[in-house]
Design a protein around this motif. Structure first.
Motif, PDB file in Angstrom:
ATOM      1  N   ASP A  72       0.830  -1.215   0.000  1.00 52.03           N
ATOM      2  CA  ASP A  72       0.000   0.000   0.000  1.00 52.03           C
ATOM      3  C   ASP A  72       0.863   1.263   0.000  1.00 52.03           C
ATOM      4  OD1 ASP A  72      -2.240  -1.585   0.016  1.00 52.03           O
ATOM      5  OD2 ASP A  72      -2.581  -1.439   2.174  1.00 52.03           O
ATOM      6  N   TRP A  73       1.932   1.273   0.800  1.00 49.61           N
ATOM      7  CA  TRP A  73       2.837   2.424   0.813  1.00 49.61           C
ATOM      8  C   TRP A  73       3.535   2.560  -0.537  1.00 49.61           C
ATOM      9  CZ3 TRP A  73       2.737   6.535   3.564  1.00 49.61           C
ATOM     10  CH2 TRP A  73       2.331   6.508   4.899  1.00 49.61           C
ATOM     11  N   MET A  74       3.897   1.438  -1.132  1.00 47.46           N
ATOM     12  CA  MET A  74       4.557   1.461  -2.428  1.00 47.46           C
ATOM     13  C   MET A  74       3.627   2.062  -3.485  1.00 47.46           C
ATOM     14  SD  MET A  74       7.627   0.384  -3.533  1.00 47.46           S
ATOM     15  CE  MET A  74       8.148  -1.112  -2.713  1.00 47.46           C
ATOM     16  N   ARG A  75       2.353   1.731  -3.398  1.00 50.49           N
ATOM     17  CA  ARG A  75       1.371   2.283  -4.335  1.00 50.49           C
ATOM     18  C   ARG A  75       1.274   3.806  -4.189  1.00 50.49           C
ATOM     19  NH1 ARG A  75      -2.742  -0.394  -6.780  1.00 50.49           N
ATOM     20  NH2 ARG A  75      -2.677  -2.660  -6.809  1.00 50.49           N
ATOM     21  N   LYS A  76       1.288   4.273  -2.940  1.00 54.84           N
ATOM     22  CA  LYS A  76       1.235   5.720  -2.705  1.00 54.84           C
ATOM     23  C   LYS A  76       2.455   6.394  -3.317  1.00 54.84           C
ATOM     24  CE  LYS A  76      -1.465   5.535   1.597  1.00 54.84           C
ATOM     25  NZ  LYS A  76      -1.473   5.834   3.049  1.00 54.84           N
ATOM     26  N   ALA A  77       3.605   5.744  -3.175  1.00 54.08           N
ATOM     27  CA  ALA A  77       4.824   6.301  -3.739  1.00 54.08           C
ATOM     28  C   ALA A  77       4.733   6.394  -5.259  1.00 54.08           C
ATOM     29  CB  ALA A  77       6.026   5.450  -3.335  1.00 54.08           C
ATOM     30  N   ALA A  78       4.219   5.345  -5.889  1.00 54.77           N
ATOM     31  CA  ALA A  78       4.087   5.336  -7.348  1.00 54.77           C
ATOM     32  C   ALA A  78       3.116   6.426  -7.802  1.00 54.77           C
ATOM     33  CB  ALA A  78       3.624   3.965  -7.828  1.00 54.77           C
ATOM     34  N   ALA A  79       2.028   6.593  -7.049  1.00 50.04           N
ATOM     35  CA  ALA A  79       1.051   7.637  -7.378  1.00 50.04           C
ATOM     36  C   ALA A  79       1.668   9.020  -7.228  1.00 50.04           C
ATOM     37  CB  ALA A  79      -0.176   7.509  -6.482  1.00 50.04           C
ATOM     38  N   GLY A  80       2.654   9.126  -6.336  1.00 53.25           N
ATOM     39  CA  GLY A  80       3.326  10.401  -6.118  1.00 53.25           C
ATOM     40  C   GLY A  80       4.473  10.662  -7.068  1.00 53.25           C
ATOM     41  N   GLY A  81       4.671   9.763  -8.034  1.00 52.64           N
ATOM     42  CA  GLY A  81       5.683   9.979  -9.050  1.00 52.64           C
ATOM     43  C   GLY A  81       7.011   9.294  -8.822  1.00 52.64           C
ATOM     44  N   SER A  82       7.079   8.352  -7.869  1.00 57.78           N
ATOM     45  CA  SER A  82       8.333   7.635  -7.615  1.00 57.78           C
ATOM     46  C   SER A  82       8.573   6.597  -8.701  1.00 57.78           C
ATOM     47  CB  SER A  82       8.296   6.952  -6.241  1.00 57.78           C
ATOM     48  OG  SER A  82       9.382   6.060  -6.099  1.00 57.78           O
ATOM     49  N   ALA A  83       9.597   6.803  -9.523  1.00 58.35           N
ATOM     50  CA  ALA A  83       9.924   5.845 -10.582  1.00 58.35           C
ATOM     51  C   ALA A  83      10.355   4.494 -10.009  1.00 58.35           C
ATOM     52  CB  ALA A  83      11.003   6.401 -11.502  1.00 58.35           C
ATOM     53  N   PRO A  84      11.204   4.460  -8.952  1.00 63.59           N
ATOM     54  CA  PRO A  84      11.564   3.153  -8.380  1.00 63.59           C
ATOM     55  C   PRO A  84      10.352   2.371  -7.893  1.00 63.59           C
ATOM     56  CG  PRO A  84      13.090   4.836  -7.619  1.00 63.59           C
ATOM     57  CD  PRO A  84      11.977   5.548  -8.326  1.00 63.59           C
ATOM     58  N   ALA A  85       9.360   3.077  -7.320  1.00 66.53           N
ATOM     59  CA  ALA A  85       8.158   2.381  -6.837  1.00 66.53           C
ATOM     60  C   ALA A  85       7.363   1.814  -8.001  1.00 66.53           C
ATOM     61  CB  ALA A  85       7.293   3.333  -6.019  1.00 66.53           C
ATOM     62  N   GLY A  86       7.189   2.605  -9.064  1.00 70.30           N
ATOM     63  CA  GLY A  86       6.458   2.122 -10.223  1.00 70.30           C
ATOM     64  C   GLY A  86       7.158   0.952 -10.876  1.00 70.30           C
ATOM     65  N   ARG A  87       8.493   1.058 -10.984  1.00 70.50           N
ATOM     66  CA  ARG A  87       9.266  -0.028 -11.574  1.00 70.50           C
ATOM     67  C   ARG A  87       9.148  -1.295 -10.742  1.00 70.50           C
ATOM     68  NH1 ARG A  87      14.664   0.829  -9.883  1.00 70.50           N
ATOM     69  NH2 ARG A  87      14.713   2.689 -11.170  1.00 70.50           N
ATOM     70  N   TYR A  88       9.251  -1.143  -9.434  1.00 67.50           N
ATOM     71  CA  TYR A  88       9.233  -2.319  -8.577  1.00 67.50           C
ATOM     72  C   TYR A  88       7.858  -2.973  -8.532  1.00 67.50           C
ATOM     73  CZ  TYR A  88      10.305  -5.494  -4.858  1.00 67.50           C
ATOM     74  OH  TYR A  88      10.478  -6.645  -4.143  1.00 67.50           O
ATOM     75  N   LEU A  89       6.788  -2.146  -8.421  1.00 65.83           N
ATOM     76  CA  LEU A  89       5.436  -2.698  -8.433  1.00 65.83           C
ATOM     77  C   LEU A  89       5.154  -3.384  -9.768  1.00 65.83           C
ATOM     78  CD1 LEU A  89       3.431   0.133  -6.647  1.00 65.83           C
ATOM     79  CD2 LEU A  89       3.646  -2.223  -5.854  1.00 65.83           C
ATOM     80  N   GLY A  90       5.610  -2.762 -10.847  1.00 61.89           N
ATOM     81  CA  GLY A  90       5.415  -3.375 -12.160  1.00 61.89           C
ATOM     82  C   GLY A  90       6.080  -4.729 -12.247  1.00 61.89           C
ATOM     83  N   THR A  91       7.277  -4.834 -11.693  1.00 62.92           N
ATOM     84  CA  THR A  91       8.000  -6.106 -11.696  1.00 62.92           C
ATOM     85  C   THR A  91       7.274  -7.137 -10.840  1.00 62.92           C
ATOM     86  OG1 THR A  91      10.085  -4.924 -11.985  1.00 62.92           O
ATOM     87  CG2 THR A  91      10.219  -7.202 -11.218  1.00 62.92           C
ATOM     88  N   MET A  92       6.764  -6.716  -9.687  1.00 61.62           N
ATOM     89  CA  MET A  92       6.031  -7.629  -8.803  1.00 61.62           C
ATOM     90  C   MET A  92       4.796  -8.195  -9.494  1.00 61.62           C
ATOM     91  SD  MET A  92       6.212  -5.659  -5.112  1.00 61.62           S
ATOM     92  CE  MET A  92       5.115  -6.836  -4.309  1.00 61.62           C
ATOM     93  N   TYR A  93       4.021  -7.314 -10.128  1.00 58.04           N
ATOM     94  CA  TYR A  93       2.788  -7.776 -10.774  1.00 58.04           C
ATOM     95  C   TYR A  93       3.088  -8.630 -12.009  1.00 58.04           C
ATOM     96  CZ  TYR A  93      -0.422  -5.149  -7.820  1.00 58.04           C
ATOM     97  OH  TYR A  93      -1.163  -4.713  -6.741  1.00 58.04           O
ATOM     98  N   ALA A  94       4.176  -8.341 -12.694  1.00 60.37           N
ATOM     99  CA  ALA A  94       4.534  -9.146 -13.868  1.00 60.37           C
ATOM    100  C   ALA A  94       4.951 -10.554 -13.468  1.00 60.37           C
ATOM    101  CB  ALA A  94       5.654  -8.466 -14.647  1.00 60.37           C
ATOM    102  N   SER A  95       5.659 -10.678 -12.347  1.00 65.53           N
ATOM    103  CA  SER A  95       6.173 -11.982 -11.916  1.00 65.53           C
ATOM    104  C   SER A  95       5.237 -12.696 -10.955  1.00 65.53           C
ATOM    105  CB  SER A  95       7.532 -11.804 -11.231  1.00 65.53           C
ATOM    106  OG  SER A  95       7.398 -11.028 -10.045  1.00 65.53           O
ATOM    107  N   GLY A  96       4.261 -11.949 -10.384  1.00 64.34           N
ATOM    108  CA  GLY A  96       3.390 -12.551  -9.379  1.00 64.34           C
ATOM    109  C   GLY A  96       4.103 -12.775  -8.061  1.00 64.34           C
ATOM    110  N   GLN A  97       5.130 -12.000  -7.795  1.00 63.21           N
ATOM    111  CA  GLN A  97       5.904 -12.176  -6.567  1.00 63.21           C
ATOM    112  C   GLN A  97       5.342 -11.285  -5.470  1.00 63.21           C
ATOM    113  OE1 GLN A  97      10.053 -12.244  -7.074  1.00 63.21           O
ATOM    114  NE2 GLN A  97      10.454 -12.851  -4.987  1.00 63.21           N
ATOM    115  N   GLY A  98       4.677 -11.912  -4.494  1.00 64.58           N
ATOM    116  CA  GLY A  98       4.101 -11.182  -3.376  1.00 64.58           C
ATOM    117  C   GLY A  98       2.708 -10.662  -3.636  1.00 64.58           C
ATOM    118  N   VAL A  99       2.275 -10.638  -4.904  1.00 65.44           N
ATOM    119  CA  VAL A  99       0.939 -10.183  -5.280  1.00 65.44           C
ATOM    120  C   VAL A  99       0.403 -11.124  -6.352  1.00 65.44           C
ATOM    121  CG1 VAL A  99       1.370  -7.741  -4.760  1.00 65.44           C
ATOM    122  CG2 VAL A  99       1.888  -8.636  -7.036  1.00 65.44           C
ATOM    123  N   LYS A 100      -0.887 -11.030  -6.627  1.00 66.52           N
ATOM    124  CA  LYS A 100      -1.465 -11.849  -7.685  1.00 66.52           C
ATOM    125  C   LYS A 100      -0.967 -11.344  -9.039  1.00 66.52           C
ATOM    126  CE  LYS A 100      -5.841 -13.610  -9.500  1.00 66.52           C
ATOM    127  NZ  LYS A 100      -7.307 -13.623  -9.353  1.00 66.52           N
TER     128      LYS A 100
END
Length: 471
Positions: free
Chosen positions: A107-135
């Motif tokens: 949830d905090w990572m999502r807030k960071a991505a919404a606030g323009g954090s490129a590392p957060a967007g990159r990391y969340l994107g990687t998580m969702y692509a691989s299904g690591q820790g999330v569906k």
């Protein structure tokens, strides 16, 4: 040692980005990575960075994650995107077996991505692509990566290229779009990133890609793993070639690339790609990848220790340790396996509460066996009051992926427990599963006498309609 920092431009944002290694590497390795990276940052690069972020980075580099989290949270609560990213990441990295804590980090990572954090967007994107820790959700992965790529983030551009090349997150593979993303990623790194450059050309001209590969391989790059994928999957107009793929994976594995080491382990375990079956060699390569935190390799080592293949002897305790490490790293198959072990006390103390928690984490990633195991515990009321409605939801999710798991849902549809009674739907489900799963055929024969002729006719019509749609 692989370092996210070494692949990025030196900046405070890069220092934050190196935290993203924590779920794939041991905390001690991460602390060493950070300690080496932070001194390279000049004072001017930290000029506009919150003092709390500076303190957090220093604390994390010193191996004090909870102290770092306190500083990150102070910055995060003021709306600072870097603080939100750091807080989210440290929370996830220290979540252990707590699914709620891990979700708080997301949830905090999502807030960071919404606030323009490129590392957060990159990391969340990687998580969702691989299904690591999330569906696993390729559309969500693409969305987050596009936001990060809009800031010029080269890693996000590269990963968008991978999605476009495979068609994941798109209606179909988009080789031209993939080449565009890879090309932009290559321009992002001064001098051009050889991995991105070669992938860009491979989507249109495999021969040209090979030329670049031959030049870059002599410089010690990790290009072999990407070309190995091209040959394994038959991308870029190339026919699948298992032997060539294994040859390339070996080159990358010898350079210390964990996914390639794991690929080589799989090849030795199964005797494919021109290799003789050698379970000892498989265990050795899995161990190399596992020692670098690669979750699938940890799981495979657990299997070998459990079965006594490629190792000195069968060792249930060692197997359980590897399964747990893999599960903690977010691998859903290991999470389900660990749940089963807690359920039956195999290599770990019997603990139904822990079993339920692990099944929930794997089920949240869409892993069908875990969805079934979780549904059975909910249906039977093990550690929690019976919840037939949630059980039916998880049985349904599992049956959509694996028809053989339809038996559990069919029994609820026949009885009307947890869902509306619907013997017609049960008939259709069991019919779809009967060829793969003999108990489904038996259940179907038992169901027929309890149904009316009209119900059976309607079920057969639905089955015929589904077959015609498939054609």
């Amino acid at each position: 040692m692989f370092s996210i920092f070494s692949a990025a431009r030196p900046s405070a944002a890069a220092a934050l980005a190196l935290l993203a290694a924590a779920l794939f590497h041991s905390p001690s390795a991460l602390a060493q990575d950070a300690a080496e990276a932070l001194p390279k940052l000049s004072e001017s690069e930290f000029a506009n960075v919150s003092p709390f972020i500076k303190k957090a980075l220093a604390s994390y580099a010193a191996g004090k994650p909870e102290e770092a989290l306190t500083h990150f949270m102070t910055a995060a609560e003021t709306g600072n995107a870097d603080g939100q990213f750091g807080a989210g990441f440290v929370i996830m990295a220290t979540a252990g077996e707590s699914a709620d804590r891990f979700q708080r980090g997301v949830d905090w990572m999502r807030k960071a991505a919404a606030g323009g954090s490129a590392p957060a967007g990159r990391y969340l994107g990687t998580m969702y692509a691989s299904g690591q820790g999330v569906k696993q959700d390729f559309a969500m992965a693409r969305s987050f990566l596009e936001k990060a790529a809009a800031t010029g983030d080269g890693t996000a551009l590269y990963r968008l290229g991978l999605l476009a090349a495979s068609g994941n997150g798109y209606e179909k593979p988009e080789p031209e779009k993939a080449a565009e993303y890879f090309g932009k990623a290559a321009e992002w790194q001064p001098g051009g990133d050889p991995q991105s450059r070669t992938m860009a050309q491979s989507t249109g001209d495999i021969a040209e890609a090979k030329k670049w590969y031959e030049r870059d391989r002599r410089r010690g790059s990790r290009l072999p793993v990407f070309l190995g994928g091209i040959f394994e999957l038959g991308l870029g107009g190339e026919k699948p070639d298992a032997e060539r793929a294994v040859f390339l994976y070996r080159e990358a594995a010898l350079q210390g690339h964990p996914p390639s080491q794991n690929k080589l382990g799989v090849a030795y375990e199964n005797g494919v790609g021109g290799l003789k079956k050698d379970e000892k060699a498989a265990a050795e390569w899995y161990r190399k990848a596992a020692d670098q935190g690669f979750a699938p390799a940890m799981y495979s080592l657990g299997v070998l220790h459990q079965q006594g293949r490629g190792v000195a002897k069968a060792d249930t305790d060692a197997a359980a340790r590897w399964f747990k490490m893999s599960a903690l790293a977010g691998f859903p198959r290991a999470q389900d396996e660990l749940g089963m072990r807690y359920r039956h006390g195999a290599g770990v103390p019997q603990d139904d509460v822990a079993a339920l928690a692990w099944f929930e984490r794997a089920a949240a990633q869409g892993y069908a066996p875990a969805q079934t195991n979780l549904a059975r515990m909910l249906e039977m009321g093990i550690t929690v009051p019976p919840n037939f409605l949630r059980a039916a939801e998880f049985y349904t999710a599992a049956a959509r992926q694996v028809p053989a798991r339809a038996c559990f849902l069919a029994s609820m549809l026949v009885s009307g427990i947890g869902t509306d009674r619907n013997p017609v739907a049960a008939y259709v489900l069991l019919n779809a599963a009967k060829d793969q799963y003999p108990p489904a055929a038996e259940a179907l024969e038992k169901l027929k006498p309890s149904m009316s002729a009209d119900e059976i006719k309607k079920a057969e019509e639905e089955i015929a309609k589904a077959k015609s749609t498939e054609k």
